[in-house]
Design a protein around this motif. Structure first.
Motif, PDB file in Angstrom:
ATOM      1  N   SER A 182       0.826  -1.213   0.000  1.00 34.24           N
ATOM      2  CA  SER A 182       0.000   0.000   0.000  1.00 34.24           C
ATOM      3  C   SER A 182       0.855   1.257   0.000  1.00 34.24           C
ATOM      4  O   SER A 182       0.471   2.281  -0.579  1.00 34.24           O
ATOM      5  N   SER A 183       2.019   1.191   0.658  1.00 33.46           N
ATOM      6  CA  SER A 183       2.891   2.377   0.672  1.00 33.46           C
ATOM      7  C   SER A 183       3.414   2.689  -0.730  1.00 33.46           C
ATOM      8  O   SER A 183       3.805   3.830  -1.006  1.00 33.46           O
ATOM      9  N   ILE A 184       3.416   1.690  -1.611  1.00 31.94           N
ATOM     10  CA  ILE A 184       3.759   1.917  -3.020  1.00 31.94           C
ATOM     11  C   ILE A 184       2.520   2.360  -3.782  1.00 31.94           C
ATOM     12  O   ILE A 184       2.542   3.325  -4.556  1.00 31.94           O
ATOM     13  N   ASN A 185       1.421   1.674  -3.550  1.00 27.00           N
ATOM     14  CA  ASN A 185       0.162   1.984  -4.219  1.00 27.00           C
ATOM     15  C   ASN A 185      -0.269   3.432  -3.993  1.00 27.00           C
ATOM     16  O   ASN A 185      -0.890   4.058  -4.866  1.00 27.00           O
ATOM     17  N   ASN A 186       0.055   3.985  -2.832  1.00 21.62           N
ATOM     18  CA  ASN A 186      -0.403   5.328  -2.456  1.00 21.62           C
ATOM     19  C   ASN A 186       0.508   6.448  -2.947  1.00 21.62           C
ATOM     20  O   ASN A 186       0.269   7.618  -2.624  1.00 21.62           O
ATOM     21  N   GLN A 187       1.533   6.122  -3.717  1.00 19.95           N
ATOM     22  CA  GLN A 187       2.402   7.166  -4.265  1.00 19.95           C
ATOM     23  C   GLN A 187       1.618   8.064  -5.221  1.00 19.95           C
ATOM     24  O   GLN A 187       0.708   7.611  -5.921  1.00 19.95           O
ATOM     25  N   ILE A 188       1.962   9.338  -5.253  1.00 18.99           N
ATOM     26  CA  ILE A 188       1.246  10.292  -6.100  1.00 18.99           C
ATOM     27  C   ILE A 188       2.203  10.932  -7.099  1.00 18.99           C
ATOM     28  O   ILE A 188       3.413  10.935  -6.915  1.00 18.99           O
ATOM     29  N   GLY A 189       1.623  11.453  -8.172  1.00 20.74           N
ATOM     30  CA  GLY A 189       2.392  12.203  -9.158  1.00 20.74           C
ATOM     31  C   GLY A 189       3.287  11.358 -10.039  1.00 20.74           C
ATOM     32  O   GLY A 189       4.266  11.869 -10.584  1.00 20.74           O
ATOM     33  N   ILE A 190       2.973  10.061 -10.193  1.00 24.94           N
ATOM     34  CA  ILE A 190       3.794   9.187 -11.032  1.00 24.94           C
ATOM     35  C   ILE A 190       2.912   8.391 -11.987  1.00 24.94           C
ATOM     36  O   ILE A 190       1.706   8.269 -11.786  1.00 24.94           O
TER      37      ILE A 190
ATOM     38  N   LEU B 273       7.627   2.617   2.536  1.00 22.80           N
ATOM     39  CA  LEU B 273       8.140   3.878   2.015  1.00 22.80           C
ATOM     40  C   LEU B 273       7.700   4.992   2.970  1.00 22.80           C
ATOM     41  O   LEU B 273       6.633   4.921   3.574  1.00 22.80           O
ATOM     42  N   ASN B 274       8.518   6.026   3.053  1.00 26.35           N
ATOM     43  CA  ASN B 274       8.337   7.024   4.108  1.00 26.35           C
ATOM     44  C   ASN B 274       7.130   7.926   3.900  1.00 26.35           C
ATOM     45  O   ASN B 274       6.514   8.386   4.866  1.00 26.35           O
ATOM     46  N   ASP B 275       6.801   8.229   2.649  1.00 27.12           N
ATOM     47  CA  ASP B 275       5.681   9.116   2.370  1.00 27.12           C
ATOM     48  C   ASP B 275       5.212   8.887   0.940  1.00 27.12           C
ATOM     49  O   ASP B 275       5.728   7.992   0.244  1.00 27.12           O
ATOM     50  N   VAL B 276       4.286   9.699   0.460  1.00 19.99           N
ATOM     51  CA  VAL B 276       3.629   9.430  -0.828  1.00 19.99           C
ATOM     52  C   VAL B 276       4.342  10.032  -2.035  1.00 19.99           C
ATOM     53  O   VAL B 276       3.880   9.864  -3.174  1.00 19.99           O
TER      54      VAL B 276
END
Length: 333
Positions: free
Chosen positions: A24-32, A100-103
């Protein structure tokens, strides 16, 4: 579409909730653009029916592939299988009990590549979650130029292939010290992303933390990891071969005192092999450089600042005797 980044998640005994959390920490990344990203869960000796892709069916952006070895070979073997089963121009590693530390982590990495072009390695920072005696947690940033941890880094696949660098099956611990250390030492193009991108979450059963940090006392494996490191540096005819040999032997004097070998017989055998394989560096000049490094390590700002050098003469004699013993064994063979 060719993938830009392959994310390899090592898993072994993690719970379903931990696995969902890390993906989920990968799934929630933004702007990519997620079509540039591939995710592989690489299991270390996990039963084939242990994990189902259905676990991640509610994730909108990421549907990881799953692979696992039948037998446990250690973290390095699982990571190597991950490399061989992905194709991204870069690859990165995440342990399944971390996140991952943040989105915006992946956006930061991709922006750097798009603006500056390709690099051999991109090194970021990670944050360590540490549990205190009262049960609370504190958070510590890694060094900005960490060359030891496998995580918080992008490795250029072409560069790693050129080095013929692989994770080794005989290193179940200190495997990242070897792999990451060699990759960084021989690189001519490392760029640093000056921020934390990875959270190393507290887990008292992790390899580093379990049983009171017992891995520190396995000096035979510590020696083996450096045997492999020195072998590559020697093969590549790198000037770092001598530098790293002297540094290792100097630091080992203190490490023996700090972490007495849990298996003295195995340790003695590995140290003898290391000395024999690098005997060309054991000269009067070489031993002088080792002695100089030992002194420097005890000075202010050194790794062992304030330590004394009592026993150093006996240490050098023991190493000389080991090398002589190895020479006699070679003559008899």
């Amino acid at each position: 579409m060719d993938k830009l980044i392959s994310i390899i998640i090592l898993f072994h005994g993690e719970t379903d909730s931990q696995l969902v959390r890390v993906v989920s920490s990968i799934n929630n990344q933004i702007g990519i653009d997620f079509s540039q990203i591939e995710v592989l869960l690489s299991g270390d000796g996990v039963a084939a029916d242990r994990l189902s892709a259905q676990l991640f069916k509610n994730l909108e952006n990421v549907q990881p592939r799953i692979f696992s070895t039948k037998e446990s070979g250690g973290a390095g073997v699982a990571r190597q299988h991950g490399i061989e089963r992905t194709s991204g121009r870069y690859f990165m590693f995440i342990d399944a009990d971390d996140v991952l530390n943040d989105v915006v982590v992946l956006r930061n990495f991709i922006d750097l590549i798009q603006k500056q072009g390709d690099h051999q390695i991109i090194v970021a920072q990670y944050t360590q979650q540490s549990r205190q005696a009262d049960g609370t947690f504190r958070y510590y940033p890694s060094a900005e130029r960490d060359w030891k941890a496998a995580y918080a880094k992008l490795f250029n696949r072409s560069y790693i292939n050129q080095l013929r660098l692989t994770w080794l099956p005989d290193l179940r611990i200190y495997e990242d010290t070897y792999y990451v250390g060699v990759a960084c030492m021989l690189a001519t193009d490392i760029v640093y992303l000056h921020r934390s991108v990875y959270m190393w979450l507290y887990n008292d059963q992790s390899t580093v933390r379990k049983n009171g940090h017992e891995f520190n006392y396995q000096l035979h494996t510590w020696c083996l990891s450096y045997r492999h490191t020195l072998d590559i540096l020697r093969r590549e005819r790198s000037a770092l071969w001598a530098v790293q040999f002297y540094e290792f032997i100097a630091g080992l004097f203190f490490r023996e005192r700090q972490f007495p070998a849990v298996d003295p017989i195995k340790y003695r055998a590995e140290l003898k092999r290391l000395l024999a394989e690098n005997r060309g560096l054991w000269t009067n000049t070489g031993t002088s450089r080792i002695a100089e490094r030992m002194v420097a390590m005890t000075e202010r700002g050194g790794e062992y600042a304030g330590w004394n050098l009592d026993g150093s003469a006996a240490y050098f004699k023991r190493l000389k005797d080991l090398l002589y013993e190895a020479s006699l064994e070679t003559q008899k063979a």
